[in-house]
Write a protein that holds these residues in place. Structure first.
Motif, mmCIF file in Angstrom:
data_model
loop_
_atom_site.group_PDB
_atom_site.id
_atom_site.type_symbol
_atom_site.label_atom_id
_atom_site.label_comp_id
_atom_site.label_asym_id
_atom_site.label_seq_id
_atom_site.Cartn_x
_atom_site.Cartn_y
_atom_site.Cartn_z
ATOM 1 N N ASN A 1 0.838 -1.201 0.000
ATOM 2 C CA ASN A 1 0.000 0.000 0.000
ATOM 3 C C ASN A 1 0.871 1.247 0.000
ATOM 4 O O ASN A 1 1.996 1.238 0.526
ATOM 5 C CB ASN A 1 -0.906 0.017 1.233
ATOM 6 C CG ASN A 1 -2.229 0.689 0.965
ATOM 7 O OD1 ASN A 1 -3.132 0.104 0.383
ATOM 8 N ND2 ASN A 1 -2.356 1.940 1.392
ATOM 9 N N PHE A 2 0.341 2.306 -0.569
ATOM 10 C CA PHE A 2 1.052 3.574 -0.650
ATOM 11 C C PHE A 2 0.072 4.697 -0.336
ATOM 12 O O PHE A 2 -1.082 4.665 -0.777
ATOM 13 C CB PHE A 2 1.647 3.766 -2.052
ATOM 14 C CG PHE A 2 2.611 2.686 -2.439
ATOM 15 C CD1 PHE A 2 3.955 2.818 -2.176
ATOM 16 C CD2 PHE A 2 2.155 1.526 -3.057
ATOM 17 C CE1 PHE A 2 4.846 1.805 -2.522
ATOM 18 C CE2 PHE A 2 3.028 0.514 -3.402
ATOM 19 C CZ PHE A 2 4.378 0.651 -3.133
ATOM 20 N N ALA A 3 0.531 5.660 0.435
ATOM 21 C CA ALA A 3 -0.336 6.766 0.824
ATOM 22 C C ALA A 3 -0.626 7.666 -0.366
ATOM 23 O O ALA A 3 0.265 7.978 -1.162
ATOM 24 C CB ALA A 3 0.318 7.572 1.944
ATOM 25 N N ASN A 4 -1.876 8.103 -0.473
ATOM 26 C CA ASN A 4 -2.211 9.075 -1.503
ATOM 27 C C ASN A 4 -1.928 10.485 -0.997
ATOM 28 O O ASN A 4 -1.514 10.687 0.150
ATOM 29 C CB ASN A 4 -3.677 8.913 -1.940
ATOM 30 C CG ASN A 4 -4.656 9.113 -0.796
ATOM 31 O OD1 ASN A 4 -4.450 9.963 0.081
ATOM 32 N ND2 ASN A 4 -5.745 8.343 -0.800
ATOM 33 N N ALA A 5 -2.136 11.468 -1.851
ATOM 34 C CA ALA A 5 -1.785 12.853 -1.514
ATOM 35 C C ALA A 5 -2.530 13.335 -0.279
ATOM 36 O O ALA A 5 -1.965 14.052 0.562
ATOM 37 C CB ALA A 5 -2.068 13.761 -2.707
ATOM 38 N N GLY B 1 2.370 10.563 9.945
ATOM 39 C CA GLY B 1 3.141 10.046 8.833
ATOM 40 C C GLY B 1 2.969 8.549 8.631
ATOM 41 O O GLY B 1 2.032 7.930 9.139
ATOM 42 N N PHE B 2 3.949 7.974 7.920
ATOM 43 C CA PHE B 2 3.852 6.578 7.507
ATOM 44 C C PHE B 2 5.189 5.881 7.662
ATOM 45 O O PHE B 2 6.239 6.507 7.764
ATOM 46 C CB PHE B 2 3.393 6.485 6.045
ATOM 47 C CG PHE B 2 2.011 7.032 5.823
ATOM 48 C CD1 PHE B 2 0.897 6.226 5.952
ATOM 49 C CD2 PHE B 2 1.822 8.383 5.542
ATOM 50 C CE1 PHE B 2 -0.380 6.736 5.785
ATOM 51 C CE2 PHE B 2 0.552 8.902 5.367
ATOM 52 C CZ PHE B 2 -0.551 8.064 5.492
ATOM 53 N N GLY B 3 5.121 4.576 7.679
ATOM 54 C CA GLY B 3 6.315 3.749 7.722
ATOM 55 C C GLY B 3 6.107 2.493 6.910
ATOM 56 O O GLY B 3 5.077 2.306 6.267
ATOM 57 N N GLY C 1 5.703 9.045 1.023
ATOM 58 C CA GLY C 1 5.516 9.548 2.375
ATOM 59 C C GLY C 1 5.892 8.620 3.499
ATOM 60 O O GLY C 1 5.771 9.004 4.678
ATOM 61 N N ALA C 2 6.368 7.403 3.232
ATOM 62 C CA ALA C 2 6.751 6.473 4.311
ATOM 63 C C ALA C 2 8.149 6.831 4.792
ATOM 64 O O ALA C 2 9.147 6.225 4.386
ATOM 65 C CB ALA C 2 6.685 5.037 3.811
#
Length: 822
Positions: A401-405, A413-415, A451-452
Motif C-alpha cells: 500500500n502507498f499513501a495518496n496525496a 506520517g507513515f512507515g 511519504g513512508a
C-alpha cells in the motif's frame, strides 16, 4: 588535455556515485589530526555526565583503534584530565565538551541545533588551554554523538559486522584524520531498525546452547551485541525476538535497561501491542485474549508493561490481533472489527496518557496494517492523526500500500514493515538471504517518495546470513539519496571492498550480483513446484532452462572456490559466512534438485551430502566454534509444515517430455530498447540488477506521478520502443512484470502498440493473496498479454507505454503461431 578532462569527469562521476571520501589516511599532512601516530594514540575524552550510549561508543572506539593499529587509546571521562597532547573530544550538544568548544568559537554548532541524530566530526586547533589540537565529535543528541563515533570507527577500517560476521580489519601503522569538518544527518527516516524474528532455527538455539546458556537463550549478552551492531549501522529501533521457546525480551529486566543504555528505541511487532510478547507473557487461556469478553483483563495486561517500561524510549504498537500472528478474537464481521479497534485505540492511548505522557500525541505510536488489518483500514478504520500508519509488504518484498496525496497530510506520517525473511504461506524462506538489493531499492524508494518516512523496520529472521540486505536497508533509511539508479551496482563493490579489500572487491561483487540474480528467479527455499498439501509435480523449467541454470550456478560456485585461496587467513571466517556458504549452498541446493529431476540420482545425492557437510562446518568448527547451532537448512524441522517445502528426497514423480512447440517467441529484455521518450509527468528508468533478463528492469519515475488518462496515452505516456522482425500472421505481446502493487487500487496498468497501430491498454488484477499472486511471488514474475492483430512479415516497432506508476517491466515476449509442419 582531452585525457585530463576525461580524468576529471571520471573523478567527478565516481564521487557523484557515492565513492568513499578518503578522509582517513596513514600519512598525514600538516593540519591533519594524528589519531594514531607511529609512536602514540590520541586519548579519547568524554564527559561522564553525558548519556551512557556515548560512553559505550567511546569505549568501542578505543577497542576499534586497537584492532586496527595495535595501540589502545587511553579513555578519560573528565575534561579536567586533558593532557597536553592532541586529544579526541566527544560530546553531545548541551554538554560541557560541546558547549565549551561552541562558546569559544572552535566549532559552529548551528547546524546541530534542533536536528535529529546529527553530528559533526571536526579538527580543532587549541581547543582548550594546554591542548594543542583536537578531533571533536559532537552530536545533536546522544544517538547522534554515538553515530559520529561509530562513523569514525568505520572510516578507520572496522566493519559494523566485525563481531557478527568476524570481519577482521586490515592492520595499519598510523591513522590521520584529514583537516576540516564533516557533518552527517539528520537521517532520511526518523526511526530505523530490524525485527529479530523466526529465530527458532538459528539465533535462539545458538544463544541457548553456545553464547549465553545461563539465560536460556536470547538475553542480555545477545542484545548487548545486537544494540552495538544497530548503532554501528546508524539504526535506532528494535522489535525483539518473540517466538515460542525464546525468553520474552522483558522477562529479564536487564534487557530493557541495556536498551536504555544504548539509546535503542524498543518496539514490538504487528501482533504485539503495547510492548507485550503475547506468546510468552499471556498466561491465561488463549481464548481469554479477547477484548469483547475480557476488556479489563487485557487492559491490565497492557498497563503492567507500561508501568515497568514507560520511562524508557519506546515506539508503541497500537491495535490488537490474535496471540501469534492471527486474526483478532471476538468480533465476527469486518465492521465489528473496525468498531472494536477504534475503541481499543482510545483505551490504549488513555493508558499512554496515564503512564507515559499526558500529551499522548507526543508519544511515538504506530498502527501496522499487516495482513487482514490492511483490509480493515481500507474499509474505513480511523487511525488517530498523530499515530504513524505502517504499511506492510506482502511478505515477499513487495509493498502492499502507498499513501495518496490526502493521506500524506497526516501528522503521524507513515512507515514500512518489510520482509527479508519470512515464515508463512505460500512458502517460507528462512535459510539463505536472497532478496536482491535492487528490489529493496526500488520498493523502498517508491514507499519513501509516497511519504513512508517516519519508521522502517526490516524482518531479518535470524540476522545471519542476512547481513548484506540488512545493511543495505538501513543505509537507505539513513540516507535515501546515497544509492540511486546510476550508482546502485556500486553498493556491492563498496561492501566487498570494505569487508575483503579492494583487490578482490569487483570479483566478489560480481559473484554476489549473480547470486541475487539467479536466486531471484527461484529461491532455494522454493525449489519445489507444488505447494504444501499438493501432489508433487515437476518444475516449470524446460530441459534447456534447467541445464542453463545448473551451469550458471556451477560457474558461480567455481569462482568462489577459485577465489578462496587468495582470501587472507584473517578473513577466512568472514568469507565463509558472507560469500562462500550462501553461494555454495544455493548452488548445491539447485544441483540437488535439478539433477534429481533429471534422474541423475548419484549427482543429486552427492550434492545433498556436500551441502550437509558444509552446513555442519558452520555449526561446529567455524570461527573456533563461535557459531555452533546457528545455521539450519530449510526445512529445519517439521514445524509449520503447511507453508514450508518438504525435505529433499529423490523425486518420486516423472518429468514429462516437453510438448511440441506451437509458437515462435521473440524475447526482448526491457532495458534493451531502441528508443525512449519521456512522458508528460513521468519517465522510464532502469533499475539495475532487478529482474530475470537483461541488465535490469524498467520502471516509472517519479513514483508519485499521476496516471495518464486512457485517451492521452499515445501523447502523454512515457514510451519505450523496440525494433523486432515478425512473420506474417497473428501476433501477441506478453509483458513480464515484477509482481509489484499499484500505487492505488488493485490493478497494474500499462499499454502496448505495434507501429502506428492502436494503443492497447493492458491491465493486471493483482488478486492479493490469491493463487495467481502466490505463483507470482514464488516466480517473482507476473505475466499479462495483449493481442496485436494480424501483422505483415518484416521489421516492426513495438511500443511500451507507462500508464501508472508501480509497473516494473522485466521483459516482453512476442509470440506467433508456427506454420503447420514446423
Amino acid at each position: 588535455m582531452l585525457r585530463f578532462l576525461l580524468f576529471i569527469l571520471a573523478l567527478a562521476l565516481s564521487r557523484a556515485a557515492g565513492a568513499a571520501d578518503p578522509w582517513i589516511t596513514q600519512t598525514g599532512k600538516a593540519r591533519d589530526f594524528a589519531l594514531v601516530s607511529r609512536t602514540a594514540a590520541a586519548p579519547l575524552m568524554y564527559d561522564q555526565a553525558d548519556a551512557a550510549v556515548v560512553a559505550h561508543a567511546v569505549r568501542d572506539l578505543a577497542a576499534d583503534v586497537e584492532r586496527v593499529t595495535g595501540r589502545r587509546p587511553e579513555v578519560k571521562n573528565s575534561l579536567q584530565q586533558a593532557p597536553a597532547t592532541p586529544v579526541v573530544l566527544v560530546g553531545t550538544l548541551g554538554g560541557s565538551v560541546a558547549d565549551a568548544l561552541a562558546s569559544s568559537g572552535k566549532i559552529d554548532p548551528t547546524a546541530l541545533h534542533g536536528a535529529w541524530e546529527s553530528f559533526i566530526i571536526a579538527t580543532v586547533e587549541a581547543p582548550m588551554p594546554g591542548v594543542p589540537r583536537a578531533l571533536a565529535i559532537i552530536g545533536s543528541d546522544p544517538r547522534g554523538t554515538a553515530f559520529g563515533v561509530y562513523e569514525l570507527s568505520q572510516a578507520i577500517g572496522v566493519s559494523p559486522w566485525y563481531w557478527w560476521a568476524d570481519v577482521a580489519p586490515a592492520r595499519k601503522d598510523a591513522l590521520y584524520v584529514a583537516a576540516g569538518t564533516r557533518r552527517l544527518g539528520p537521517p532520511s527516516v526518523k526511526y530505523r531498525g530490524i525485527f529479530l524474528n523466526d529465530e527458532d532455527w538459528g539465533m535462539q538455539p545458538w544463544a541457548a546452547k553456545t553464547f549465553e546458556p545461563e539465560h536460556g537463550g536470547i538475553g542480555p549478552k545477545t542484545y548487548t551485541r545486537l544494540f552495538e551492531l544497530l548503532l554501528r549501522l546508524k539504526a535506532n529501533t528494535l522489535w525483539p525476538a518473540m517466538h515460542p521457546g525464546t525468553p520474552p525480551f522483558n522477562s529479564n529486566p536487564a534487557n530493557a535497561a541495556l536498551a536504555g543504555e544504548y539509546a535503542i528505541v524498543m518496539g514490538s511487532s504487528h501482533a504485539e501491542p503495547m510492548l507485550r510478547n503475547n506468546v510468552g507473557e499471556w498466561k491465561e487461556p488463549a481464548a481469554a485474549y479477547n477484548y469483547l469478553t475480557n476488556r479489563d483483563g487485557v487492559l491490565k495486561y497492557w498497563d503492567e508493561r507500561l508501568a515497568t517500561n514507560g520511562s524508557y524510549e519506546n515506539f508503541y504498537t497500537l491495535g490488537m490481533r490474535g496471540i501469534h500472528d492471527s486474526h483478532m478474537q471476538g468480533p465476527k464481521t469486518d465492521p465489528e472489527r473496525v468498531g472494536l479497534l477504534q475503541k481499543i485505540f482510545a483505551d490504549q492511548r488513555a493508558l499512554l496518557e496515564s503512564r507515559v505522557n499526558p500529551q499522548v500525541e507526543q508519544v511515538p505510536q504506530l498502527f501496522c496494517a499487516y495482513k487482514e488489518v490492511l483490509g480493515l483500514y481500507r474499509q474505513g478504520l480511523e487511525v488517530p492523526d498523530d499515530v504513524t500508519i505502517m504499511w506492510p509488504d506482502d511478505n515477499f518484498g513487495y509493498v502492499r500500500n502507498f499513501a495518496n496525496a490526502q493521506e500524506r497530510k497526516r501528522a503521524g506520517g507513515f512507515g514500512v514493515y518489510y520482509h527479508l525473511s519470512y515464515l508463512g504461506a505460500p512458502m517460507s524462506y528462512l535459510w539463505l538471504s536472497t532478496t536482491p538489493p535492487a528490489l529493496v531499492w526500488e520498493e523502498m524508494n517508491r514507499a519513501y517518495d509516497a511519504g513512508a518516512q517516519r519508521i522502517w523496520i526490516a524482518n531479518v529472521g535470524d540476522l545471519k546470513p542476512a547481513e548484506i540486505n540488512t545493511e543495505f536497508f538501513l543505509q537507505m533509511a539513513w540516507d535515501i539519496k546515497r544509492w540511486r539508479a546510476d550508482n546502485l551496482p556500486q553498493f556491492l563493490t563498496e561492501w566487498a571492498g570494505r569487508e575483503f579489500g579492494a583487490a578482490h572487491a569487483s570479483e566478489i561483487a560480481d559473484i554476489m550480483a549473480g547470486y541475487y540474480r539467479l536466486n531471484y528467479r527461484r529461491r532455494p527455499e522454493h525449489l519445489q513446484w507444488w505447494l504444501p498439501k499438493e501432489q508433487p509435480r515437476a518444475s516449470g523449467w524446460t530441459v534447456d532452462e534447467a541445464a542453463e541454470r545448473l551451469a550458471q550456478f556451477t560457474r558461480l560456485r567455481e569462482r568462489v572456490e577459485a577465489l578462496a585461496p587468495r582470501i587472507g587467513e584473517d578473513k577466512r571466517d568472514a568469507w565463509f559466512e558472507l560469500v562462500a556458504y550462501p553461494v555454495t549452498a544455493a548452488a548445491l541446493a539447485n544441483q540437488r534438485f535439478i539433477e534429481g529431476e533429471r534422474g541423475n540420482l548419484a549427482a543429486a545425492r552427492a550434492a545433498d551430502a556436500r551441502l550437509d557437510k558444509l552446513t555442519d562446518y558452520w555449526n561446529t568448527d567455524l570461527a573456533g566454534g563461535k557459531w555452533r547451532h546457528m545455521m539450519a537448512q530449510e526445512p529445519a524441522d517439521r514445524q509449520w509444515p503447511s507453508f514450508r517445502l518438504a525435505k529433499w528426497t529423490p523425486p518420486g514423480y516423472a518429468s514429462e517430455p516437453p510438448a511440441p512447440a506451437t509458437m515462435r517467441s521473440t524475447v526482448l529484455a526491457a532495458d534493451r530498447f531502441d528508443a525512449r521518450r519521456a512522458g508528460a509527468s513521468a519517465r522510464w528508468q532502469l533499475v539495475p540488477g532487478l529482474g530475470h533478463t537483461g541488465a535490469g528492469a524498467m520502471t516509472l519515475f517519479p513514483a508519485t506521478a499521476a496516471p495518464v488518462h486512457p485517451g492521452r496515452i499515445a501523447l502523454d505516456a512515457p514510451r519505450l520502443s523496440y525494433r523486432v522482425r515478425l512473420d506474417a500472421g497473428e501476433a501477441r505481446a506478453e509483458v513480464h512484470l515484477i509482481p509489484t502493487y499499484p500505487n492505488a487500487g488493485s490493478v497494474l496498468r500499462l499499454a502496448v502498440a505495434l507501429d502506428d497501430g492502436p494503443v492497447r491498454l493492458v491491465e493486471l488484477e493483482v488478486k492479493d493473496g490469491g493463487k495467481e499472486w502466490a505463483q507470482g511471488v514464488l516466480d517473482n514474475v507476473r505475466t499479462v498479454s495483449a493481442a496485436l492483430g494480424t501483422v505483415a512479415a518484416g521489421q516492426h516497432t513495438l511500443h511500451l507505454y507507462g500508464v501508472e506508476s508501480g509497473v516494473v517491466v522485466d521483459k516482453l515476449v512476442l509470440t506467433q503461431p508456427l506454420p503447420a509442419g514446423r
